[in-house]
Design an enzyme around this catalytic site. Structure first.
Site, PDB file in Angstrom:
ATOM      1  N   ASP A 248      24.210  62.262 -11.612  1.00 54.45           N
ATOM      2  CA  ASP A 248      23.608  62.151 -10.198  1.00 54.45           C
ATOM      3  C   ASP A 248      22.725  62.846  -9.558  1.00 54.45           C
ATOM      4  O   ASP A 248      22.414  64.018 -10.158  1.00 54.45           O
ATOM      5  CB  ASP A 248      25.073  61.825  -9.389  1.00 54.45           C
ATOM      6  CG  ASP A 248      25.003  60.916  -8.213  1.00 54.45           C
ATOM      7  OD1 ASP A 248      23.994  60.336  -7.921  1.00 54.45           O
ATOM      8  OD2 ASP A 248      25.887  60.645  -7.743  1.00 54.45           O
TER       9      ASP A 248
ATOM     10  N   ASP B 132      24.252  51.714  -4.816  1.00 53.81           N
ATOM     11  CA  ASP B 132      25.859  52.132  -4.473  1.00 53.81           C
ATOM     12  C   ASP B 132      26.409  50.706  -3.671  1.00 53.81           C
ATOM     13  O   ASP B 132      27.303  50.907  -3.456  1.00 53.81           O
ATOM     14  CB  ASP B 132      25.605  53.257  -3.436  1.00 53.81           C
ATOM     15  CG  ASP B 132      25.874  54.683  -4.324  1.00 53.81           C
ATOM     16  OD1 ASP B 132      26.037  54.707  -5.402  1.00 53.81           O
ATOM     17  OD2 ASP B 132      25.641  55.804  -3.420  1.00 53.81           O
TER      18      ASP B 132
END
Ligand code: DGJ
Length: 722
Positions: free
Chosen positions: A462, A527
């Site tokens: 990430d 997301d």
């Protein structure tokens, strides 16, 4: 292998007496490239559908000399137009040297390579050497262009610009680009090309949510199955610039490259700069063919993706939207046990497993297991995964540090910063300066230790903030070196652990590009797990990456980002099309939803061979619908979706006109997934199952569709019976 034009054209004898053809024609099965070297620098005259050898007269016909009040010889649109070339567009190559800024590299050598051509130019005044590499993929026709600039002088120089510039055909009329934001990435926009510039610049230090490094130019009225396109992909995950300009004389060009800050790229004597590659994809049969060629190229040319070709992509479950930071040994084991019963094949422990990470305010950089949550380390978790036939994946965010961490307290100078400025925090975190050797080594050791001590099959890598103050501790601009260092780190991890799959995630889709594709085999496009928004996100991102690399998760019934509620059948029917994952608390599911989820997982596993290797298709429909599919290259089998986005304005929906089938084969159709069980759907199902339909009928007349409710989906499977 690329073939040069069979009758060798005239040659230029360069300063160094090596022979360079005045032009080159390089052909592949689908595309040809014509490169003009007559002005001493290479210019791309043509990239498009394959041509027979054009000959000298064909070459000459590209030249225009008759414009009034203009130079007798039109300045060429070189691959790297420099200031001395007379080009009135944006310079592709600019530098300040000890001898000044008037650089004029001229070709000195050329060599045909396995897949194309390598040319070298030299500037005798400034000592700048430029290498151009051109490779044309035989089967897909994807063109890869890359340049390197070397400083062969005795003095340092500053490189301002190195952006690959390609002349465009004058019949392309539109630019199709991407924009977006966190939670709603890969939106498309479409502008006409007129005098002036379409310019996109990204200064965020990662490929970004708002400006991923890709665009297309198209003819007017281009559709999924008609029209001409050239798509461009820049292989870079940092700052970039992309422009499409129409000059006053009507010539057009596209220019893509890295974007430098002033004095960012200093080349000491002997140093060189390698530009990111620009990939071009051509299609004269609409956007579908363009996407299919790019996907085929990605599947073959990028090692991390190619290595997965024979390994089924495991259905995974991720703890993020299931539990966020509320994870510990017992609740994670309970989740794994539950997941095993649903047919899930990989368990991914997301953020919150390390140091004292109980929320997003601390501990990034402290890459050791939190002993409060996991007193026995990760082994009991991983062993439970194995007992349930699951592999284990772990979330990391190596490039970041929390000010509240042991790492930061010990090394406050390891972060990117501007001198005497308060750091700008984003998500309460700072960015480590990976160009410092100790920082790089610390991270490499930390990741190596995790992968050595634990049986980890997959890393979710990430990167949750932009680079707002990208200065190194030594006071230099960091963007370029940071991106290169991230690549180096990923490359070293991949080389030490070749079987570990890496996913590129950056607050969702902030790092989806063909630069990081050299190291990763999965992307997290957003997301947002809102199934309705996901339809457009998945559509947009599919121009950049193939289905098997596109993480698609079934999120909670009420989407955490949008608050919208969707049935599991709708969420599942949308997530079915990529690399499937589950990201919700499965322990609280109703019996019916559990059954539905388990059958979707089973269906996905049954069809994933086709989903993850077939030719992807989009079908043009009215704006209340979205329709897409995937077919085997021989057209004998396919899967197709119809999603109803909003209420129809007419009573009867238009028939579904399939694509990619064999006109003369008969097909059995089955409705394998539906999110709406109305009587219309039932009657429709009975109708299609009673017969077989010929391919030409399905593609030309189309299948009559049922009336559908908004926010619902149908998935058909088609198999030829002859
Ligand atoms: C952002 C990612 O996109 C999410 O999926 C999740 O991994 C969080 N970061 C964790 O902090």
């Amino acid at each position: 292998m690329a073939k040069p034009y069979s009758e060798p054209p005239a040659v230029i004898v360069s300063d160094s007496s090596s022979q360079i053809q005045s032009w080159y024609q390089i052909d592949s099965e689908l595309a040809s490239v014509i490169l003009d070297c007559r002005q001493g620098v290479p210019s791309l005259l043509y990239y498009g559908a394959r041509l027979a050898a054009i000959g000298e007269h064909g070459l000459a016909s590209f030249d225009r000399h008759e414009a009034p009040a203009s130079p007798e010889k039109e300045p060429t649109i070189a691959l790297l137009p420099d200031v001395t070339s007379g080009f009135l567009g944006n310079l592709g190559l600019a530098a300040d040297t000890a001898e000044g800024w008037q650089i004029h590299p001229r070709l000195t050598s050329a060599e045909l390579t396995e897949s194309g051509l390598c040319l070298v130019a030299h500037c005798s005044t400034t000592g700048l050497r430029v290498t151009y590499e051109l490779a044309l993929d035989q089967t897909t026709g994807v063109l890869k262009l890359q340049c390197a600039v070397a400083n062969t002088s005795e003095a340092r120089l500053s490189l301002h610009q190195c952006a690959i510039t390609q002349a465009l055909p004058q019949h392309v009329e539109r630019v199709l680009g991407f924009e977006g934001r966190w939670g709603l990435e890969f939106r498309q926009h479409n502008h006409s090309i007129s005098t002036g510039t379409y310019l996109r610049e990204n200064r965020n230090g990662r490929s970004s949510h708002h400006c991923p490094p890709a665009l297309m130019v198209t003819t007017d009225h281009c559709t999924e199955s008609t029209g001409e396109i050239i798509a461009f992909h820049l292989g870079w995950s940092g700052n970039h610039q992309m422009r499409v300009e129409q000059l006053a004389n009507g010539r057009r060009y596209a220019q893509l490259g890295e974007r430098f800050e002033p004095l960012e790229l200093i080349l000491e004597p002997g140093q060189s700069y390698q530009s990111p590659p620009v990939y071009s994809v051509h299609s004269s049969q609409g956007l579908n063919a363009c996407r299919q060629r790019w996907h085929a190229f990605v599947r073959n040319a990028f090692d991390a993706v190619a290595a997965m070709a024979t390994r089924p992509r495991p259905v995974q479950i991720n703890t993020w939207e299931a539990r966020y930071f509320d994870i510990d040994e017992s609740n994670v084991i309970a989740l794994i046990e539950k997941a095993g019963g649903l047919g899930i094949e990989r368990f991914v422990l997301d953020d919150g497993w390390f140091a004292s990470r109980n929320d997003d305010r601390s501990s990034l950089g402290d890459w050791w297991v939190d002993k409060d949550k996991f007193p026995n380390g990760l082994s009991p978790i991983i062993d439970t995964c194995h007992r349930h036939n699951m592999t284990f994946g772990l979330w990391v965010e190596p490039e970041m540090v929390s000010p509240d961490s042991e790492l930061y307290r010990a090394h406050p100078n390891w972060v990117l910063q501007h001198k005497n400025q308060e750091p700008i925090l984003a998500r309460h975190q700072q960015v480590l300066d990976l160009s410092q050797a100790e920082v790089f080594d610390y991270l490499l050791n930390a990741v190596t230790k995790l992968l050595t001590e634990n049986d980890i099959a997959y890393l979710k890598w990430d990167m949750n903030r932009d680079l707002h103050q990208a200065g190194t501790h030594a006071g230099a601009h960091a963007h370029h070196r940071q991106t290169r260092a991230v690549y180096r780190l990923m490359a070293q991890v991949k080389s030490a652990f070749p079987n570990v799959e890496i996913e590129s995630c950056a607050s969702g889709g902030g790092r989806v590009d063909s630069g990081v594709l050299n190291y990763v085999s999965r992307f997290w496009p957003s997301d947002s797990n809102d199934a309705l928004d996901r339809i457009s996100i998945q559509y947009g991102v599919s121009s950049l990456i193939p289905a098997e690399t596109m993480g698609c998760h079934i999120g909670p019934e009420e989407c955490h980002l949008t608050g919208r509620r969707h049935s599991i059948a709708f969420r599942g029917g949308v997530a079915f099309w990529g690399h499937l994952g589950i990201e919700m608390d499965i322990s609280s599911l109703s019996e019916i939803d559990q059954t539905s989820l388990a059958s979707l997982i089973e269906l996905h596993k049954y069809h994933r061979g086709l989903l993850h290797s077939g030719d992807s298709l989009r079908i043009d429909r009215c704006d209340s619908d979205s329709a897409w599919g995937v077919v085997t290259p021989n057209g004998l089998e396919g899967l197709f979706a119809l999603a109803k986005l909003k209420s129809d304005t007419t009573v009867f929906p238009a028939p579904y006109r399939f694509l990619g089938l064999r006109a003369d084969s008969d097909y059995r159709l089955s409705l394998i997934w539906q999110s709406d069980r109305s009587r219309h759907i039932k009657a429709h199902q009975e109708m299609i199952e009673a017969a077989t339909f010929r391919g030409d009928f399905l593609m030309e007349a189309g299948l009559t569709l049922p009336i559908m409710k908004p926010e619902s989906i149908l998935i058909y499977h088609l198999a030829a019976v002859n």
